[in-house]
Design a protein around this motif. Structure first.
Motif, PDB file in Angstrom:
ATOM      1  N   ALA A 179     -46.399   2.765  52.755  1.00  0.00           N
ATOM      2  CA  ALA A 179     -46.464   4.010  53.509  1.00  0.00           C
ATOM      3  C   ALA A 179     -46.545   3.759  55.009  1.00  0.00           C
ATOM      4  N   ALA A 180     -47.225   2.674  55.396  1.00  0.00           N
ATOM      5  CA  ALA A 180     -47.349   2.363  56.825  1.00  0.00           C
ATOM      6  C   ALA A 180     -45.986   2.148  57.471  1.00  0.00           C
ATOM      7  N   THR A 181     -45.051   1.562  56.746  1.00  0.00           N
ATOM      8  CA  THR A 181     -43.727   1.307  57.323  1.00  0.00           C
ATOM      9  C   THR A 181     -42.988   2.598  57.628  1.00  0.00           C
ATOM     10  N   THR A 182     -43.323   3.682  56.915  1.00  0.00           N
ATOM     11  CA  THR A 182     -42.588   4.929  57.146  1.00  0.00           C
ATOM     12  C   THR A 182     -42.897   5.526  58.514  1.00  0.00           C
ATOM     13  N   PHE A 206     -38.650   7.988  49.364  1.00  0.00           N
ATOM     14  CA  PHE A 206     -38.988   6.652  49.824  1.00  0.00           C
ATOM     15  C   PHE A 206     -39.432   5.798  48.650  1.00  0.00           C
ATOM     16  N   GLY A 207     -39.441   4.501  48.887  1.00  0.00           N
ATOM     17  CA  GLY A 207     -39.847   3.583  47.837  1.00  0.00           C
ATOM     18  C   GLY A 207     -39.604   2.160  48.268  1.00  0.00           C
ATOM     19  N   GLY A 208     -39.945   1.244  47.381  1.00  0.00           N
ATOM     20  CA  GLY A 208     -39.719  -0.158  47.657  1.00  0.00           C
ATOM     21  C   GLY A 208     -40.373  -1.029  46.608  1.00  0.00           C
ATOM     22  N   ARG A 209     -39.956  -2.295  46.607  1.00  0.00           N
ATOM     23  CA  ARG A 209     -40.516  -3.284  45.689  1.00  0.00           C
ATOM     24  C   ARG A 209     -41.477  -4.179  46.475  1.00  0.00           C
ATOM     25  N   PHE A 210     -42.654  -4.423  45.891  1.00  0.00           N
ATOM     26  CA  PHE A 210     -43.659  -5.236  46.555  1.00  0.00           C
ATOM     27  C   PHE A 210     -43.352  -6.710  46.299  1.00  0.00           C
ATOM     28  N   SER A 211     -42.888  -7.379  47.337  1.00  0.00           N
ATOM     29  CA  SER A 211     -42.434  -8.763  47.163  1.00  0.00           C
ATOM     30  C   SER A 211     -43.351  -9.784  47.811  1.00  0.00           C
ATOM     31  N   GLY A 212     -44.425  -9.350  48.458  1.00  0.00           N
ATOM     32  CA  GLY A 212     -45.363 -10.277  49.061  1.00  0.00           C
ATOM     33  C   GLY A 212     -46.597  -9.535  49.534  1.00  0.00           C
ATOM     34  N   VAL A 213     -47.677 -10.276  49.768  1.00  0.00           N
ATOM     35  CA  VAL A 213     -48.928  -9.629  50.151  1.00  0.00           C
ATOM     36  C   VAL A 213     -48.972  -9.366  51.656  1.00  0.00           C
ATOM     37  N   VAL A 214     -49.693  -8.312  52.012  1.00  0.00           N
ATOM     38  CA  VAL A 214     -49.993  -7.994  53.403  1.00  0.00           C
ATOM     39  C   VAL A 214     -51.505  -8.060  53.560  1.00  0.00           C
ATOM     40  N   PHE A 215     -51.966  -8.723  54.611  1.00  0.00           N
ATOM     41  CA  PHE A 215     -53.389  -8.780  54.914  1.00  0.00           C
ATOM     42  C   PHE A 215     -53.707  -7.772  56.014  1.00  0.00           C
TER      43      PHE A 215
END
Length: 271
Positions: free
Chosen positions: A209-212, A229-238
């Motif tokens: 959501a932050a990217t939007t 909107f949507g997307g696949r989670f491909s890595g972690v965000v800290f």
């Protein structure tokens, strides 16, 4: 079927989830919760349409926090276990959420795909305002003889339209968990270590959501004008990471933190 080829009991139960109705719930929320959500995904304090009750427009993705009970219900009923991960998320917006009120949500299981060593559950929650689809990737629950599901879509082609960035904040996961997802990996360093991370990670839905927010600016729109909107989670965000999203024609985007991909197959379409 002979004993030699019989499927494990858990695998047989996996296939039976497809098409199952998960029930209905009426959920309520206040404008303060909608504002907390906007702040938790990084809304700037000078965007009064997101943080000031007199001008408030509720971000459509806030609805995902109200519908989280559906995947949680399946987990509690043993459809998958704690090895499972939130693989991807989709949201289709029908109309703008009111500043506060009640939503009647209807949840069901869509397709359950058999990836061999794992299953993918599609969990759909609908109401008058949106349709949301969770994809849960569940290792150890495949091999039940179901359809494999669609393959990975082609990567975006052609010249990118631009790059948008958002700086997440160190307290962002602590704020976001107050909206209902209180999994310990987002706050407790010891819990994060148990999944192989050296510190708590940001919720996938928070980073998505932050990217939007910057993508809306790049598109010349307001974040509340998002319709898909949507997307696949491909890595972690800290918490504290800077996310950079590269966008192509049609609203397709990919996001990364440095060289680490964090969102693939992204889509952000504004009205």
């Amino acid at each position: 079927m002979s004993a030699a080829t019989a499927l494990p009991e858990a695998a047989l139960e996996t296939g039976a989830w497809a098409g199952r109705h998960l029930g209905e719930r009426t959920v309520s929320y206040t404008q303060d919760e909608a504002i907390l959500y906007a702040l938790a995904i990084g809304a700037p304090v000078n965007d009064l349409q997101l943080v000031f009750e007199d001008r408030l427009r509720v971000l459509p993705s806030f609805g995902l926090t109200l519908a989280q009970w559906a995947p949680d219900l399946m987990a509690n009923q043993g459809a998958f276990d704690n090895r499972s991960v939130h693989g991807s998320q989709e949201l289709l917006v029908a109309k703008e959420l009111p500043r506060s009120g009640e939503l009647r949500l209807n949840a069901r299981v869509g397709e359950v795909w058999d990836k061999g060593s794992a299953a993918v559950f599609n969990i759909i929650v609908e109401c008058d305002y949106f349709q949301a689809t969770w994809q849960i990737f569940a290792p150890g629950f495949g091999g039940f003889g179901g359809e494999r599901g669609p393959g990975k879509p082609a990567a975006p082609r052609g010249e990118a339209l631009g790059v948008a960035s958002v700086q997440t904040q160190p307290n962002q996961a602590a704020l976001y968990r107050l909206l209902g997802d209180k999994h310990h990996i987002h706050i407790d360093p010891q819990a994060a270590k148990r999944i192989g991370q050296d510190r708590p990670i940001l919720h996938g839905l928070a980073s998505l959501a932050a990217t939007t927010l910057p993508l809306a600016t790049l598109a010349g729109a307001h974040p509340a004008d998002i319709v898909e909107f949507g997307g696949r989670f491909s890595g972690v965000v800290f918490p504290g990471d800077k996310i950079e999203a590269t966008i192509w024609d049609g609203g397709r985007f990919e996001a990364a933190v440095g060289e680490r991909a964090v969102i693939s197959e992204g889509l952000a379409v504004f009205s």
